[in-house]
Motif scaffolding. Structure first.
Motif, PDB file in Angstrom:
ATOM      1  N   TYR A  10     -22.243  56.852   1.284  1.00  0.00           N
ATOM      2  CA  TYR A  10     -21.616  57.738   0.302  1.00  0.00           C
ATOM      3  C   TYR A  10     -22.558  57.872  -0.887  1.00  0.00           C
ATOM      4  N   ALA A  11     -22.394  58.958  -1.618  1.00  0.00           N
ATOM      5  CA  ALA A  11     -23.233  59.173  -2.801  1.00  0.00           C
ATOM      6  C   ALA A  11     -22.672  58.358  -3.959  1.00  0.00           C
ATOM      7  N   TYR A  12     -23.568  57.787  -4.750  1.00  0.00           N
ATOM      8  CA  TYR A  12     -23.228  56.919  -5.857  1.00  0.00           C
ATOM      9  C   TYR A  12     -24.149  57.325  -7.004  1.00  0.00           C
ATOM     10  N   GLY A  13     -23.582  57.770  -8.129  1.00  0.00           N
ATOM     11  CA  GLY A  13     -24.460  58.290  -9.153  1.00  0.00           C
ATOM     12  C   GLY A  13     -24.012  58.051 -10.576  1.00  0.00           C
ATOM     13  N   PHE A  28     -21.239  56.082 -16.593  1.00  0.00           N
ATOM     14  CA  PHE A  28     -21.119  54.933 -15.695  1.00  0.00           C
ATOM     15  C   PHE A  28     -21.517  55.365 -14.296  1.00  0.00           C
ATOM     16  N   MET A  29     -21.798  54.383 -13.446  1.00  0.00           N
ATOM     17  CA  MET A  29     -22.160  54.641 -12.060  1.00  0.00           C
ATOM     18  C   MET A  29     -20.888  54.655 -11.229  1.00  0.00           C
ATOM     19  N   THR A  30     -20.769  55.644 -10.364  1.00  0.00           N
ATOM     20  CA  THR A  30     -19.558  55.744  -9.554  1.00  0.00           C
ATOM     21  C   THR A  30     -19.787  56.557  -8.282  1.00  0.00           C
ATOM     22  N   MET A  31     -18.771  56.576  -7.456  1.00  0.00           N
ATOM     23  CA  MET A  31     -18.807  57.311  -6.191  1.00  0.00           C
ATOM     24  C   MET A  31     -18.658  58.811  -6.470  1.00  0.00           C
ATOM     25  N   ASN A  53      -6.295  52.114  -5.737  1.00  0.00           N
ATOM     26  CA  ASN A  53      -6.500  53.415  -6.351  1.00  0.00           C
ATOM     27  C   ASN A  53      -7.788  53.316  -7.158  1.00  0.00           C
ATOM     28  N   VAL A  54      -8.739  54.181  -6.857  1.00  0.00           N
ATOM     29  CA  VAL A  54     -10.006  54.177  -7.597  1.00  0.00           C
ATOM     30  C   VAL A  54     -10.283  55.585  -8.100  1.00  0.00           C
TER      31      VAL A  54
END
Ligand code: ZN
Length: 133
Positions: A75-78, A88-91, A125-126
């Motif tokens: 999955y992409a994470y950026g 922040f870094m997240t999906m 839940n994210v």
């Protein structure tokens, strides 16, 4: 206090509400919310819904995802910068992160507008972000 904030945050997500901490002293936002303002340290904060609008400046693929998230990989994470300021870094969904070539194709379009949504992943839940078309 920390547990109370985490509880409020996750209960909000359960209702589809994404909360940030808005500082009454300096007017800046902290996300994810914590008990003090990340900008000035003030504890005079108010929990409010964020717009969910953000911009991705770079992203990569999940080479070593946390164990709970391995089944969603690749999955992409950026890096997402919210309209309200915090980063922040997240999906990030809606991108092809399957190969380095696909990542490069996507990077040509950066910065890219994204919108937050609540997603059920690994039984929690994210907050994830999705590319805006
Ligand atoms: Zn502040």
């Amino acid at each position: 206090m920390v547990e109370k904030i985490a509880k409020m945050f996750y209960e909000g997500l359960g209702k589809g509400k994404i909360l940030g901490a808005h500082c009454k002293d300096c007017g800046k936002w902290t996300f994810p919310p914590v008990s003090a303002c990340r900008e000035c340290g003030s504890r005079k904060i108010q929990f409010k819904k964020i717009s969910g609008e953000g911009t991705v400046y770079f992203y990569s693929t999940s080479i070593l995802p946390p164990k709970k998230f391995a089944k969603y990989s690749p999955y992409a994470y950026g890096l997402v910068v919210l309209k309200e300021g915090p980063s922040f870094m997240t999906m990030v969904e809606g991108l092809n992160a399957s190969t380095p070539e696909k990542i490069k194709e996507g990077n040509a379009k950066l910065p890219m507008k994204v919108k937050a949504k609540v997603s059920k992943k690994a039984g929690m839940n994210v907050v994830v972000f999705k590319k805006v078309k």
